[in-house]
Scaffold this motif. Structure first.
Motif, mmCIF file in Angstrom:
data_model
loop_
_atom_site.group_PDB
_atom_site.id
_atom_site.type_symbol
_atom_site.label_atom_id
_atom_site.label_comp_id
_atom_site.label_asym_id
_atom_site.label_seq_id
_atom_site.Cartn_x
_atom_site.Cartn_y
_atom_site.Cartn_z
ATOM 1 N N LEU A 129 -7.691 -17.699 -1.178
ATOM 2 C CA LEU A 129 -6.943 -17.021 -0.117
ATOM 3 C C LEU A 129 -6.130 -18.023 0.704
ATOM 4 C CD1 LEU A 129 -9.613 -14.432 1.127
ATOM 5 C CD2 LEU A 129 -7.609 -13.998 -0.313
ATOM 6 N N LEU A 130 -6.739 -19.163 1.044
ATOM 7 C CA LEU A 130 -6.025 -20.201 1.789
ATOM 8 C C LEU A 130 -4.843 -20.734 0.998
ATOM 9 C CD1 LEU A 130 -5.812 -22.099 4.229
ATOM 10 C CD2 LEU A 130 -7.459 -23.616 3.077
ATOM 11 N N CYS A 131 -5.030 -20.870 -0.312
ATOM 12 C CA CYS A 131 -3.947 -21.341 -1.174
ATOM 13 C C CYS A 131 -2.743 -20.411 -1.108
ATOM 14 C CB CYS A 131 -4.469 -21.470 -2.609
ATOM 15 S SG CYS A 131 -3.194 -21.761 -3.845
ATOM 16 N N TRP A 132 -2.982 -19.114 -1.195
ATOM 17 C CA TRP A 132 -1.861 -18.166 -1.176
ATOM 18 C C TRP A 132 -1.210 -18.092 0.203
ATOM 19 C CZ3 TRP A 132 0.570 -16.592 -5.271
ATOM 20 C CH2 TRP A 132 -0.095 -16.570 -6.480
ATOM 21 N N VAL A 133 -2.003 -18.261 1.250
ATOM 22 C CA VAL A 133 -1.410 -18.312 2.598
ATOM 23 C C VAL A 133 -0.478 -19.505 2.718
ATOM 24 C CG1 VAL A 133 -1.933 -18.686 5.044
ATOM 25 C CG2 VAL A 133 -3.272 -17.040 3.727
ATOM 26 N N MET A 134 -0.910 -20.682 2.239
ATOM 27 C CA MET A 134 -0.068 -21.879 2.306
ATOM 28 C C MET A 134 1.170 -21.739 1.420
ATOM 29 S SD MET A 134 -1.632 -23.545 4.526
ATOM 30 C CE MET A 134 -0.384 -24.804 4.495
ATOM 31 N N ILE A 135 1.037 -21.046 0.302
ATOM 32 C CA ILE A 135 2.185 -20.840 -0.581
ATOM 33 C C ILE A 135 3.264 -20.033 0.129
ATOM 34 C CG2 ILE A 135 2.948 -19.605 -2.650
ATOM 35 C CD1 ILE A 135 0.382 -20.509 -4.016
ATOM 36 N N ARG B 40 9.066 -21.750 5.016
ATOM 37 C CA ARG B 40 9.510 -22.912 5.785
ATOM 38 C C ARG B 40 10.590 -23.704 5.051
ATOM 39 N NH1 ARG B 40 4.890 -26.682 6.242
ATOM 40 N NH2 ARG B 40 3.959 -24.941 7.384
ATOM 41 N N LEU B 41 10.387 -23.952 3.773
ATOM 42 C CA LEU B 41 11.365 -24.722 3.017
ATOM 43 C C LEU B 41 12.671 -23.945 2.846
ATOM 44 C CD1 LEU B 41 9.046 -26.293 0.304
ATOM 45 C CD2 LEU B 41 10.122 -27.468 2.214
ATOM 46 N N GLY B 42 12.563 -22.642 2.619
ATOM 47 C CA GLY B 42 13.781 -21.847 2.509
ATOM 48 C C GLY B 42 14.564 -21.810 3.809
ATOM 49 N N THR B 43 13.860 -21.669 4.938
ATOM 50 C CA THR B 43 14.529 -21.669 6.237
ATOM 51 C C THR B 43 15.150 -23.022 6.534
ATOM 52 O OG1 THR B 43 12.959 -20.012 7.049
ATOM 53 C CG2 THR B 43 14.211 -21.231 8.694
ATOM 54 N N ALA B 44 14.441 -24.102 6.223
ATOM 55 C CA ALA B 44 14.971 -25.443 6.477
ATOM 56 C C ALA B 44 16.237 -25.703 5.669
ATOM 57 C CB ALA B 44 13.906 -26.492 6.142
ATOM 58 N N LYS B 45 16.233 -25.311 4.418
ATOM 59 C CA LYS B 45 17.424 -25.501 3.591
ATOM 60 C C LYS B 45 18.604 -24.701 4.120
ATOM 61 C CE LYS B 45 19.066 -25.155 -1.178
ATOM 62 N NZ LYS B 45 18.728 -24.737 -2.572
ATOM 63 N N SER B 46 18.353 -23.471 4.556
ATOM 64 C CA SER B 46 19.425 -22.636 5.096
ATOM 65 C C SER B 46 19.987 -23.219 6.384
ATOM 66 C CB SER B 46 18.890 -21.220 5.331
ATOM 67 O OG SER B 46 19.881 -20.401 5.914
ATOM 68 N N TYR C 199 2.085 -26.772 -5.583
ATOM 69 C CA TYR C 199 2.251 -28.146 -5.073
ATOM 70 C C TYR C 199 3.409 -28.852 -5.769
ATOM 71 C CZ TYR C 199 1.295 -33.062 -4.194
ATOM 72 O OH TYR C 199 1.415 -34.388 -3.854
ATOM 73 N N ASN C 200 3.470 -28.764 -7.081
ATOM 74 C CA ASN C 200 4.556 -29.416 -7.817
ATOM 75 C C ASN C 200 5.915 -28.814 -7.443
ATOM 76 O OD1 ASN C 200 2.715 -31.048 -9.176
ATOM 77 N ND2 ASN C 200 2.498 -29.614 -10.873
ATOM 78 N N HIS C 201 5.973 -27.505 -7.309
ATOM 79 C CA HIS C 201 7.243 -26.841 -6.981
ATOM 80 C C HIS C 201 7.722 -27.215 -5.582
ATOM 81 C CE1 HIS C 201 10.289 -23.722 -6.609
ATOM 82 N NE2 HIS C 201 9.695 -23.296 -5.498
ATOM 83 N N PHE C 202 6.832 -27.135 -4.606
ATOM 84 C CA PHE C 202 7.238 -27.400 -3.226
ATOM 85 C C PHE C 202 7.478 -28.889 -2.976
ATOM 86 C CE2 PHE C 202 4.826 -23.319 -2.306
ATOM 87 C CZ PHE C 202 5.991 -22.572 -2.206
ATOM 88 N N THR C 203 6.765 -29.749 -3.691
ATOM 89 C CA THR C 203 7.019 -31.184 -3.550
ATOM 90 C C THR C 203 8.424 -31.538 -4.036
ATOM 91 O OG1 THR C 203 4.674 -31.716 -3.814
ATOM 92 C CG2 THR C 203 6.240 -33.478 -4.229
#
Length: 255
Positions: A30-36, A42-48, A191-195
């Motif tokens: 559950l924690l994993c999916w929350v962080m995903i 966050r990354l999508g907003t930062a890029k935009s 992890y690999n995708h977001f890194t």
């Protein structure tokens, strides 16, 4: 659905330690999916936001006006915050009339600090995914080993050894392994995708810092004085007061 009922019965009839392991793995999943979901947002907003600010930055507007607009923004982030930190240092050192190399060095240091801090915010949560991806399979394996051990201990206490006697214990133990993999596989992939995505954003921001430093360096190039003092002639040693020799000048101009 009999299969589902059998799985639920196996979980409820498992030993206490195996149930604790399954509960921990469920929480980790559950924690994993929350962080995903958080990292994806966050990354999508930062890029935009970075793309919007770069469009504004390269629109040709004066840097001072751009700085004022960023200064009035209550929630600066990403490239906005990096630009604000760097240009603030530039204005502060320029106001103190520091030499050009010192101004550029100070701006570069501030840009590196701002870039590092924004990257820390951007990558928050990646360590959690890495921990879940690396630890969850071993936690599940621990539950499996414990369940199989209990199954064989129960087999030793029966008069007639058969596969039916140990099958439930082994099945509940394997459920722990499956839950460990269920938690670990999405964590490793995420992890690999977001890194990779965070590294691309970092490279883009670092390139912006280099371009901004070059722009400020061109703006801090000292200009020649408007009315330079005319050189005077010293008849005693045939030299100009600026250190140049008349004979040498004549030698360069005459064939």
């Amino acid at each position: 659905m009999p299969e589902s009922l059998n799985i639920i019965e196996l979980i409820t009839q498992a030993s206490l330690l195996v149930q604790i392991v399954m509960g921990l793995l469920l929480l980790a999943s559950l924690l994993c999916w929350v962080m995903i979901f958080r990292l994806s947002s966050r990354l999508g907003t930062a890029k935009s936001f970075d793309e919007q600010f770069e469009t504004w930055f390269w629109s040709g507007e004066d840097l001072a006006k751009l700085y004022q607009g960023v200064q009035n923004s209550p929630d600066r982030q990403g490239l906005e915050q990096i630009f604000y930190v760097g240009f603030s240092e530039y204005l502060k050192m320029h106001k103190k009339r520091q030499p050009k190399p010192d101004i550029i060095d100070g701006v570069e240091r501030k840009l590196r600090v701002g870039l590092g801090r924004q990257q820390q915010v951007l990558e928050s949560g990646l360590a959690t995914l890495a921990s879940i991806g690396s630890v969850a399979p071993y936690v599940g394996l621990f539950g499996t080993v414990w369940g199989i051990m209990n199954a064989f201990l129960g087999l030793s206490q029966t008069e007639q050894a058969s596969l039916a006697a140990v099958a439930p214990g082994i099945a509940e133990a394997l459920i722990a392994t499956a839950m460990g993999l269920f938690a670990a596989i999405p964590a490793v992939l995420a992890y690999n995708h977001f890194t990779a995505k965070a590294n691309r954003i970092y490279d883009s921001r670092a390139l912006f810092c280099d371009e901004m430093t070059g722009m400020l360096q061109r703006e801090t190039i000292p200009t020649a004085p408007a009315n330079p003092t005319a050189p005077t002639y010293d008849s005693s040693n045939s030299l100009m007061t600026d250190g140049s020799s008349i004979g040498a000048n004549a030698q360069r101009t005459m064939p």
